[in-house]
Design a protein around this motif. Structure first.
Motif, PDB file in Angstrom:
ATOM      1  N   TYR A  11      -2.614  -3.550  54.100  1.00  0.00           N
ATOM      2  CA  TYR A  11      -1.600  -3.233  53.105  1.00  0.00           C
ATOM      3  C   TYR A  11      -1.460  -4.331  52.048  1.00  0.00           C
ATOM      4  O   TYR A  11      -1.248  -4.052  50.870  1.00  0.00           O
ATOM      5  CB  TYR A  11      -0.256  -2.930  53.769  1.00  0.00           C
ATOM      6  N   PHE A  12      -1.594  -5.572  52.470  1.00  0.00           N
ATOM      7  CA  PHE A  12      -1.543  -6.680  51.516  1.00  0.00           C
ATOM      8  C   PHE A  12      -2.666  -6.545  50.493  1.00  0.00           C
ATOM      9  O   PHE A  12      -2.446  -6.640  49.280  1.00  0.00           O
ATOM     10  CB  PHE A  12      -1.634  -8.027  52.237  1.00  0.00           C
ATOM     11  N   ASN A  13      -3.873  -6.293  50.968  1.00  0.00           N
ATOM     12  CA  ASN A  13      -5.021  -6.149  50.077  1.00  0.00           C
ATOM     13  C   ASN A  13      -4.904  -4.918  49.192  1.00  0.00           C
ATOM     14  O   ASN A  13      -5.307  -4.949  48.023  1.00  0.00           O
ATOM     15  CB  ASN A  13      -6.326  -6.130  50.870  1.00  0.00           C
ATOM     16  N   LEU A  14      -4.336  -3.842  49.732  1.00  0.00           N
ATOM     17  CA  LEU A  14      -4.084  -2.664  48.898  1.00  0.00           C
ATOM     18  C   LEU A  14      -3.125  -3.014  47.759  1.00  0.00           C
ATOM     19  O   LEU A  14      -3.335  -2.585  46.619  1.00  0.00           O
ATOM     20  CB  LEU A  14      -3.484  -1.527  49.731  1.00  0.00           C
ATOM     21  N   LYS A  28       3.700  -1.701  44.895  1.00  0.00           N
ATOM     22  CA  LYS A  28       5.005  -2.009  45.495  1.00  0.00           C
ATOM     23  C   LYS A  28       5.105  -1.421  46.895  1.00  0.00           C
ATOM     24  O   LYS A  28       5.516  -2.105  47.837  1.00  0.00           O
ATOM     25  CB  LYS A  28       6.121  -1.457  44.603  1.00  0.00           C
ATOM     26  N   LYS A  29       4.708  -0.168  47.059  1.00  0.00           N
ATOM     27  CA  LYS A  29       4.776   0.476  48.378  1.00  0.00           C
ATOM     28  C   LYS A  29       3.895  -0.253  49.390  1.00  0.00           C
ATOM     29  O   LYS A  29       4.283  -0.445  50.544  1.00  0.00           O
ATOM     30  CB  LYS A  29       4.371   1.945  48.277  1.00  0.00           C
ATOM     31  N   ALA A  30       2.712  -0.674  48.958  1.00  0.00           N
ATOM     32  CA  ALA A  30       1.800  -1.386  49.865  1.00  0.00           C
ATOM     33  C   ALA A  30       2.392  -2.741  50.273  1.00  0.00           C
ATOM     34  O   ALA A  30       2.355  -3.109  51.447  1.00  0.00           O
ATOM     35  CB  ALA A  30       0.436  -1.563  49.207  1.00  0.00           C
ATOM     36  N   TYR A  31       2.941  -3.481  49.308  1.00  0.00           N
ATOM     37  CA  TYR A  31       3.560  -4.772  49.637  1.00  0.00           C
ATOM     38  C   TYR A  31       4.755  -4.605  50.564  1.00  0.00           C
ATOM     39  O   TYR A  31       4.943  -5.397  51.495  1.00  0.00           O
ATOM     40  CB  TYR A  31       3.994  -5.511  48.372  1.00  0.00           C
ATOM     41  N   LEU A  35       5.224  -6.166  54.268  1.00  0.00           N
ATOM     42  CA  LEU A  35       6.382  -6.954  54.694  1.00  0.00           C
ATOM     43  C   LEU A  35       7.033  -6.394  55.946  1.00  0.00           C
ATOM     44  O   LEU A  35       7.600  -7.150  56.740  1.00  0.00           O
ATOM     45  CB  LEU A  35       7.407  -7.048  53.568  1.00  0.00           C
ATOM     46  N   GLU A  36       6.972  -5.092  56.147  1.00  0.00           N
ATOM     47  CA  GLU A  36       7.470  -4.511  57.405  1.00  0.00           C
ATOM     48  C   GLU A  36       6.682  -5.068  58.584  1.00  0.00           C
ATOM     49  O   GLU A  36       7.231  -5.291  59.657  1.00  0.00           O
ATOM     50  CB  GLU A  36       7.307  -2.988  57.392  1.00  0.00           C
ATOM     51  N   LEU A  37       5.401  -5.300  58.364  1.00  0.00           N
ATOM     52  CA  LEU A  37       4.522  -5.783  59.435  1.00  0.00           C
ATOM     53  C   LEU A  37       4.578  -7.293  59.605  1.00  0.00           C
ATOM     54  O   LEU A  37       4.325  -7.821  60.684  1.00  0.00           O
ATOM     55  CB  LEU A  37       3.082  -5.333  59.159  1.00  0.00           C
ATOM     56  N   ASN A  38       4.887  -8.006  58.513  1.00  0.00           N
ATOM     57  CA  ASN A  38       4.982  -9.469  58.571  1.00  0.00           C
ATOM     58  C   ASN A  38       5.998  -9.923  57.528  1.00  0.00           C
ATOM     59  O   ASN A  38       5.636 -10.224  56.389  1.00  0.00           O
ATOM     60  CB  ASN A  38       3.616 -10.109  58.318  1.00  0.00           C
ATOM     61  N   SER A  39       7.237  -9.969  57.916  1.00  0.00           N
ATOM     62  CA  SER A  39       8.326 -10.267  56.978  1.00  0.00           C
ATOM     63  C   SER A  39       8.347 -11.719  56.522  1.00  0.00           C
ATOM     64  O   SER A  39       9.088 -12.062  55.609  1.00  0.00           O
ATOM     65  CB  SER A  39       9.667  -9.912  57.611  1.00  0.00           C
ATOM     66  N   LYS A  40       7.544 -12.571  57.135  1.00  0.00           N
ATOM     67  CA  LYS A  40       7.553 -13.993  56.794  1.00  0.00           C
ATOM     68  C   LYS A  40       6.381 -14.407  55.911  1.00  0.00           C
ATOM     69  O   LYS A  40       6.178 -15.594  55.684  1.00  0.00           O
ATOM     70  CB  LYS A  40       7.572 -14.829  58.067  1.00  0.00           C
ATOM     71  N   SER A  41       5.637 -13.442  55.406  1.00  0.00           N
ATOM     72  CA  SER A  41       4.492 -13.761  54.562  1.00  0.00           C
ATOM     73  C   SER A  41       4.962 -14.202  53.183  1.00  0.00           C
ATOM     74  O   SER A  41       5.369 -13.386  52.353  1.00  0.00           O
ATOM     75  CB  SER A  41       3.563 -12.547  54.432  1.00  0.00           C
ATOM     76  N   GLU A  43       3.239 -15.318  50.705  1.00  0.00           N
ATOM     77  CA  GLU A  43       2.374 -14.799  49.647  1.00  0.00           C
ATOM     78  C   GLU A  43       2.761 -13.370  49.262  1.00  0.00           C
ATOM     79  O   GLU A  43       2.793 -13.014  48.084  1.00  0.00           O
ATOM     80  CB  GLU A  43       0.916 -14.867  50.084  1.00  0.00           C
ATOM     81  N   THR A  44       3.095 -12.551  50.265  1.00  0.00           N
ATOM     82  CA  THR A  44       3.507 -11.181  49.980  1.00  0.00           C
ATOM     83  C   THR A  44       4.854 -11.168  49.260  1.00  0.00           C
ATOM     84  O   THR A  44       5.043 -10.417  48.293  1.00  0.00           O
ATOM     85  CB  THR A  44       3.604 -10.354  51.280  1.00  0.00           C
ATOM     86  N   LEU A  45       5.781 -11.998  49.704  1.00  0.00           N
ATOM     87  CA  LEU A  45       7.082 -12.098  49.046  1.00  0.00           C
ATOM     88  C   LEU A  45       6.925 -12.512  47.588  1.00  0.00           C
ATOM     89  O   LEU A  45       7.534 -11.929  46.694  1.00  0.00           O
ATOM     90  CB  LEU A  45       7.979 -13.089  49.790  1.00  0.00           C
ATOM     91  N   PHE A  46       6.080 -13.517  47.348  1.00  0.00           N
ATOM     92  CA  PHE A  46       5.842 -13.979  45.985  1.00  0.00           C
ATOM     93  C   PHE A  46       5.211 -12.871  45.138  1.00  0.00           C
ATOM     94  O   PHE A  46       5.639 -12.612  44.012  1.00  0.00           O
ATOM     95  CB  PHE A  46       4.929 -15.210  45.987  1.00  0.00           C
ATOM     96  N   ASN A  47       4.175 -12.209  45.685  1.00  0.00           N
ATOM     97  CA  ASN A  47       3.496 -11.162  44.939  1.00  0.00           C
ATOM     98  C   ASN A  47       4.423 -10.002  44.608  1.00  0.00           C
ATOM     99  O   ASN A  47       4.356  -9.438  43.518  1.00  0.00           O
ATOM    100  CB  ASN A  47       2.270 -10.656  45.704  1.00  0.00           C
ATOM    101  N   LEU A  48       5.289  -9.657  45.531  1.00  0.00           N
ATOM    102  CA  LEU A  48       6.228  -8.573  45.288  1.00  0.00           C
ATOM    103  C   LEU A  48       7.233  -8.968  44.197  1.00  0.00           C
ATOM    104  O   LEU A  48       7.521  -8.173  43.295  1.00  0.00           O
ATOM    105  CB  LEU A  48       6.947  -8.182  46.575  1.00  0.00           C
ATOM    106  N   ALA A  49       7.740 -10.190  44.255  1.00  0.00           N
ATOM    107  CA  ALA A  49       8.661 -10.657  43.217  1.00  0.00           C
ATOM    108  C   ALA A  49       7.976 -10.659  41.853  1.00  0.00           C
ATOM    109  O   ALA A  49       8.542 -10.196  40.855  1.00  0.00           O
ATOM    110  CB  ALA A  49       9.170 -12.061  43.550  1.00  0.00           C
ATOM    111  N   TYR A  50       6.754 -11.149  41.799  1.00  0.00           N
ATOM    112  CA  TYR A  50       6.007 -11.175  40.542  1.00  0.00           C
ATOM    113  C   TYR A  50       5.736  -9.759  40.037  1.00  0.00           C
ATOM    114  O   TYR A  50       5.811  -9.489  38.837  1.00  0.00           O
ATOM    115  CB  TYR A  50       4.701 -11.950  40.732  1.00  0.00           C
ATOM    116  N   LEU A  51       5.454  -8.844  40.957  1.00  0.00           N
ATOM    117  CA  LEU A  51       5.234  -7.448  40.593  1.00  0.00           C
ATOM    118  C   LEU A  51       6.490  -6.862  39.954  1.00  0.00           C
ATOM    119  O   LEU A  51       6.415  -6.165  38.927  1.00  0.00           O
ATOM    120  CB  LEU A  51       4.834  -6.634  41.824  1.00  0.00           C
TER     121      LEU A  51
END
Length: 64
Positions: A11-14, A28-31, A35-41, A43-51
Protein backbone atom coordinates in the motif's frame (compact mmCIF):
# COMPACT_ATOMS: atom_id res chain seq x y z
CA UNK A 1 3.68 -10.28 11.19
CA UNK A 2 5.61 -10.66 7.96
CA UNK A 3 2.45 -10.68 5.83
CA UNK A 4 1.33 -7.46 7.55
CA UNK A 5 4.68 -5.89 6.64
CA UNK A 6 4.29 -7.04 3.03
CA UNK A 7 0.77 -5.60 2.91
CA UNK A 8 2.06 -2.33 4.38
CA UNK A 9 4.80 -2.09 1.75
CA UNK A 10 2.30 -2.85 -1.00
CA UNK A 11 0.00 0.00 0.00
CA UNK A 12 2.87 2.38 0.71
CA UNK A 13 4.33 1.76 -2.75
CA UNK A 14 0.90 2.13 -4.34
CA UNK A 15 0.61 5.51 -2.66
CA UNK A 16 3.93 6.57 -4.15
CA UNK A 17 2.97 5.43 -7.65
CA UNK A 18 -0.45 7.01 -7.57
CA UNK A 19 1.04 10.31 -6.40
CA UNK A 20 3.66 10.19 -9.13
CA UNK A 21 0.83 9.73 -11.66
CA UNK A 22 -1.17 12.57 -10.03
CA UNK A 23 -3.93 10.19 -8.96
CA UNK A 24 -4.23 11.91 -5.61
CA UNK A 25 -7.43 10.32 -4.29
CA UNK A 26 -6.08 6.83 -4.97
CA UNK A 27 -2.78 7.80 -3.38
CA UNK A 28 -4.57 9.06 -0.26
CA UNK A 29 -6.55 5.82 0.08
CA UNK A 30 -3.38 3.74 -0.30
CA UNK A 31 -1.49 5.78 2.32
CA UNK A 32 -4.40 5.58 4.75
CA UNK A 33 -4.52 1.79 4.31
CA UNK A 34 -0.75 1.63 4.88
CA UNK A 35 -1.23 3.59 8.10
CA UNK A 36 -3.89 1.13 9.27
CA UNK A 37 -1.23 -1.56 8.95
CA UNK A 38 1.62 0.48 10.45
CA UNK A 39 0.48 3.62 12.23
CA UNK A 40 4.03 4.53 13.28
CA UNK A 41 5.52 4.85 9.80
CA UNK A 42 7.00 8.35 9.79
CA UNK A 43 7.57 8.23 6.05
CA UNK A 44 3.92 7.40 5.38
CA UNK A 45 2.75 10.14 7.74
CA UNK A 46 5.02 12.65 6.02
CA UNK A 47 3.94 11.56 2.53
CA UNK A 48 0.28 11.79 3.45
CA UNK A 49 0.72 15.28 4.91
CA UNK A 50 2.61 16.39 1.81
CA UNK A 51 -0.10 14.86 -0.39
CA UNK A 52 -2.75 16.89 1.42
CA UNK A 53 -0.70 20.03 0.78
CA UNK A 54 -0.46 19.08 -2.89
CA UNK A 55 -4.24 18.62 -2.94
CA UNK A 56 -4.61 22.13 -1.43
CA UNK A 57 -5.98 20.74 1.84
CA UNK A 58 -3.50 22.16 4.37
CA UNK A 59 -5.94 21.81 7.27
CA UNK A 60 -5.81 18.02 6.80
CA UNK A 61 -2.02 18.04 6.48
CA UNK A 62 -1.73 19.43 10.01
CA UNK A 63 -3.18 16.18 11.39
CA UNK A 64 -0.16 14.26 10.14
Amino acid sequence: MESTNCEFEKYFNLGLEYKKNKEYEKSKKAYLKALELNSKSCETLFNLAYLYLTMNEPYKAIEY
